[in-house]
Design a protein around this motif. Structure first.
Motif, mmCIF file in Angstrom:
data_model
loop_
_atom_site.group_PDB
_atom_site.id
_atom_site.type_symbol
_atom_site.label_atom_id
_atom_site.label_comp_id
_atom_site.label_asym_id
_atom_site.label_seq_id
_atom_site.Cartn_x
_atom_site.Cartn_y
_atom_site.Cartn_z
ATOM 1 N N ASP A 1 0.839 -1.196 0.000
ATOM 2 C CA ASP A 1 0.000 0.000 0.000
ATOM 3 C C ASP A 1 0.874 1.246 0.000
ATOM 4 O OD1 ASP A 1 -2.296 -1.557 0.108
ATOM 5 O OD2 ASP A 1 -2.375 -1.534 2.304
ATOM 6 N N LEU A 2 0.360 2.322 -0.585
ATOM 7 C CA LEU A 2 1.072 3.594 -0.598
ATOM 8 C C LEU A 2 0.632 4.415 0.605
ATOM 9 C CD1 LEU A 2 2.993 5.369 -2.371
ATOM 10 C CD2 LEU A 2 0.908 6.442 -3.265
ATOM 11 N N ASP A 3 1.566 4.829 1.426
ATOM 12 C CA ASP A 3 1.264 5.635 2.607
ATOM 13 C C ASP A 3 1.276 7.111 2.213
ATOM 14 O OD1 ASP A 3 0.917 6.775 5.063
ATOM 15 O OD2 ASP A 3 2.801 6.066 5.943
ATOM 16 N N THR A 4 0.098 7.739 2.242
ATOM 17 C CA THR A 4 -0.006 9.143 1.850
ATOM 18 C C THR A 4 -0.051 10.079 3.045
ATOM 19 O OG1 THR A 4 -2.412 8.876 1.652
ATOM 20 C CG2 THR A 4 -1.099 8.640 -0.364
ATOM 21 N N GLY A 5 -0.067 9.543 4.252
ATOM 22 C CA GLY A 5 0.104 10.351 5.458
ATOM 23 C C GLY A 5 -0.952 11.408 5.691
ATOM 24 N N TRP A 6 -2.233 11.063 5.532
ATOM 25 C CA TRP A 6 -3.302 12.046 5.689
ATOM 26 C C TRP A 6 -3.971 11.929 7.056
ATOM 27 C CZ3 TRP A 6 -8.367 10.003 6.091
ATOM 28 C CH2 TRP A 6 -8.477 8.645 5.782
ATOM 29 N N SER A 7 -4.736 12.948 7.408
ATOM 30 C CA SER A 7 -5.451 12.979 8.688
ATOM 31 C C SER A 7 -6.883 13.452 8.473
ATOM 32 C CB SER A 7 -4.754 13.935 9.669
ATOM 33 O OG SER A 7 -5.575 14.193 10.803
ATOM 34 N N VAL A 8 -7.828 12.857 9.176
ATOM 35 C CA VAL A 8 -9.231 13.261 9.043
ATOM 36 C C VAL A 8 -9.472 14.677 9.551
ATOM 37 C CG1 VAL A 8 -10.045 10.886 9.202
ATOM 38 C CG2 VAL A 8 -9.946 12.289 11.267
ATOM 39 N N ASP A 9 -8.550 15.222 10.312
ATOM 40 C CA ASP A 9 -8.753 16.543 10.904
ATOM 41 C C ASP A 9 -8.837 17.651 9.861
ATOM 42 O OD1 ASP A 9 -8.780 15.588 13.546
ATOM 43 O OD2 ASP A 9 -6.599 15.570 13.624
ATOM 44 N N THR A 10 -8.411 17.394 8.629
ATOM 45 C CA THR A 10 -8.476 18.419 7.585
ATOM 46 C C THR A 10 -9.760 18.342 6.762
ATOM 47 O OG1 THR A 10 -7.186 16.986 6.125
ATOM 48 C CG2 THR A 10 -5.969 18.618 7.408
ATOM 49 N N VAL A 11 -10.653 17.408 7.068
ATOM 50 C CA VAL A 11 -11.933 17.325 6.357
ATOM 51 C C VAL A 11 -12.757 18.570 6.686
ATOM 52 C CG1 VAL A 11 -14.109 16.068 6.134
ATOM 53 C CG2 VAL A 11 -11.942 14.816 6.310
ATOM 54 N N ALA A 12 -13.216 19.274 5.652
ATOM 55 C CA ALA A 12 -13.970 20.507 5.855
ATOM 56 C C ALA A 12 -15.431 20.386 5.430
ATOM 57 C CB ALA A 12 -13.309 21.646 5.078
ATOM 58 N N ALA A 13 -15.753 19.392 4.612
ATOM 59 C CA ALA A 13 -17.094 19.269 4.036
ATOM 60 C C ALA A 13 -18.095 18.739 5.056
ATOM 61 C CB ALA A 13 -17.041 18.327 2.837
ATOM 62 N N PRO A 14 -19.389 18.993 4.831
ATOM 63 C CA PRO A 14 -20.413 18.301 5.619
ATOM 64 C C PRO A 14 -20.314 16.796 5.397
ATOM 65 C CG PRO A 14 -21.371 20.104 4.334
ATOM 66 C CD PRO A 14 -19.973 19.920 3.843
ATOM 67 N N VAL A 15 -20.544 16.023 6.460
ATOM 68 C CA VAL A 15 -20.373 14.570 6.401
ATOM 69 C C VAL A 15 -21.635 13.893 6.926
ATOM 70 C CG1 VAL A 15 -18.974 12.604 7.127
ATOM 71 C CG2 VAL A 15 -17.889 14.838 6.793
ATOM 72 N N LEU A 16 -22.147 12.939 6.157
ATOM 73 C CA LEU A 16 -23.225 12.060 6.595
ATOM 74 C C LEU A 16 -22.636 10.689 6.863
ATOM 75 C CD1 LEU A 16 -26.259 11.336 7.018
ATOM 76 C CD2 LEU A 16 -26.314 10.779 4.562
ATOM 77 N N LEU A 17 -22.788 10.200 8.082
ATOM 78 C CA LEU A 17 -22.269 8.898 8.490
ATOM 79 C C LEU A 17 -23.454 7.959 8.705
ATOM 80 C CD1 LEU A 17 -19.926 10.558 11.043
ATOM 81 C CD2 LEU A 17 -19.041 9.192 9.158
ATOM 82 N N VAL A 18 -23.497 6.873 7.943
ATOM 83 C CA VAL A 18 -24.606 5.921 8.016
ATOM 84 C C VAL A 18 -24.071 4.580 8.482
ATOM 85 C CG1 VAL A 18 -26.446 4.762 6.740
ATOM 86 C CG2 VAL A 18 -25.814 7.120 6.156
ATOM 87 N N THR A 19 -24.718 3.985 9.483
ATOM 88 C CA THR A 19 -24.348 2.648 9.942
ATOM 89 C C THR A 19 -25.598 1.785 10.053
ATOM 90 O OG1 THR A 19 -24.406 3.433 12.240
ATOM 91 C CG2 THR A 19 -22.250 3.343 11.166
ATOM 92 N N GLY A 20 -25.366 0.464 10.145
ATOM 93 C CA GLY A 20 -26.468 -0.484 10.250
ATOM 94 C C GLY A 20 -26.431 -1.226 11.570
ATOM 95 N N ALA A 21 -27.590 -1.385 12.179
ATOM 96 C CA ALA A 21 -27.665 -2.051 13.482
ATOM 97 C C ALA A 21 -27.261 -3.517 13.403
ATOM 98 C CB ALA A 21 -29.074 -1.927 14.055
ATOM 99 N N HIS A 22 -27.361 -4.133 12.203
ATOM 100 C CA HIS A 22 -26.996 -5.537 12.041
ATOM 101 C C HIS A 22 -25.562 -5.723 11.552
ATOM 102 C CE1 HIS A 22 -31.089 -7.100 12.699
ATOM 103 N NE2 HIS A 22 -31.486 -5.979 12.101
ATOM 104 N N ASP A 23 -24.831 -4.623 11.428
ATOM 105 C CA ASP A 23 -23.435 -4.687 11.023
ATOM 106 C C ASP A 23 -22.566 -5.003 12.241
ATOM 107 O OD1 ASP A 23 -21.183 -4.502 9.437
ATOM 108 O OD2 ASP A 23 -21.266 -2.325 9.194
ATOM 109 N N LEU A 24 -21.299 -5.320 12.001
ATOM 110 C CA LEU A 24 -20.360 -5.469 13.106
ATOM 111 C C LEU A 24 -20.233 -4.139 13.844
ATOM 112 C CD1 LEU A 24 -17.502 -7.510 11.383
ATOM 113 C CD2 LEU A 24 -19.087 -8.339 13.108
ATOM 114 N N PRO A 25 -20.147 -4.163 15.160
ATOM 115 C CA PRO A 25 -20.094 -2.906 15.917
ATOM 116 C C PRO A 25 -18.865 -2.061 15.621
ATOM 117 C CG PRO A 25 -19.728 -4.803 17.362
ATOM 118 C CD PRO A 25 -20.186 -5.340 16.057
#
Length: 244
Positions: free
Chosen positions: A173-197
């Motif tokens: 894998d190529l390591d690009t060294g990024w961090s989620v802290d620079t995300v600026a956009a609105p984010v929708l996070l969807v999860t499922g109750a029957h998925d792995l926790p």
């Protein structure tokens, strides 16, 4: 390397990034149902019609090359969600919205259950039993609302990915060294109750860390809600895309 992809419709651009138990065919139920938009879906390296990269590849950059110069909305499922998250983190000005469906992230610490499943998958593949490994993935990742036709599609996509990847040389894998802290956009996070926790924990962590994030848990869904029951997910995605 250019990723295999197709384009549908016209309007503001949306990029669809598939789960690593599928390929771009998993988005069939979303094509033509996300409003007046130009929808681009691609096969990541080693999936669908995209070959395995011959050397370490910047997958996020390859995906973003498919978009035009205007800011794009990203929708990513599972492993494709992590690629979408990386794009939003490395090129925040290029992303106007980010929807993550049961997404992976660098913060994912596999639970004993998830680790055991990965180990079982590896054991089966090392023994050459692609069919059994495929069935393990279908049982593990497809939620209870999915039809037999949906399970058959996931089975075909996963088996094809195994066959392509097992025939290719291993590439780091190529390591690009990024961090989620620079995300600026609105984010929708969807999860499922029957998925792995594990994936609920990832979404909850991102929701706490990203100031413009919203977390929605679907009480009926497994790991692939956009396939398991497309229409409620399509409504959720349309509303989010309209908002950004």
């Amino acid at each position: 390397m250019t990723l295999a992809h197709d384009v549908h419709g016209s309007g503001p651009e949306v990029l669809l990034l598939h789960s690593t138990v599928g390929d771009r065919r998993m988005w069939d139920p979303q094509i033509g149902r996300l409003g007046a938009r130009r929808v681009i879906r691609c096969d990541l390296p080693g999936y669908g019609e995209s070959p395995v990269a011959a050397e370490p590849a910047d997958v996020a950059a390859l995906v973003l090359e498919l978009a035009g110069p205007q800011p794009v909305a990203l929708i990513g499922s599972s492993g494709g969600g992590q690629v979408a998250l990386e794009i939003a983190a490395r090129w925040p000005a290029r992303v106007r919205g980010l929807a993550l469906l049961c997404a992976a992230a660098p913060s994912l610490e596999p639970s004993p259950r998830l680790r055991a499943m990965w180990e079982q998958e590896e054991t089966l593949l090392e023994a050459g039993d692609v069919e059994a490994a495929t069935e393990l993935m279908v049982r593990s990742w497809v939620g209870p609302r999915a039809t037999g036709e949906t399970r058959a599609l996931v089975r075909r996509m996963q088996q094809h990915a195994y066959e392509v990847q097992l025939a290719a040389a291993d590439v780091d894998d190529l390591d690009t060294g990024w961090s989620v802290d620079t995300v600026a956009a609105p984010v929708l996070l969807v999860t499922g109750a029957h998925d792995l926790p594990d994936f609920h924990d990832v979404a909850a962590g991102l929701a706490a860390r990203l100031p413009r994030a919203r977390h929605v848990e679907l009480d009926w869904a497994g790991h692939l809600p956009s396939l398991e029951d497309p229409e409620p997910v399509n409504r959720l995605l349309r509303d989010f895309l309209d908002s950004v």
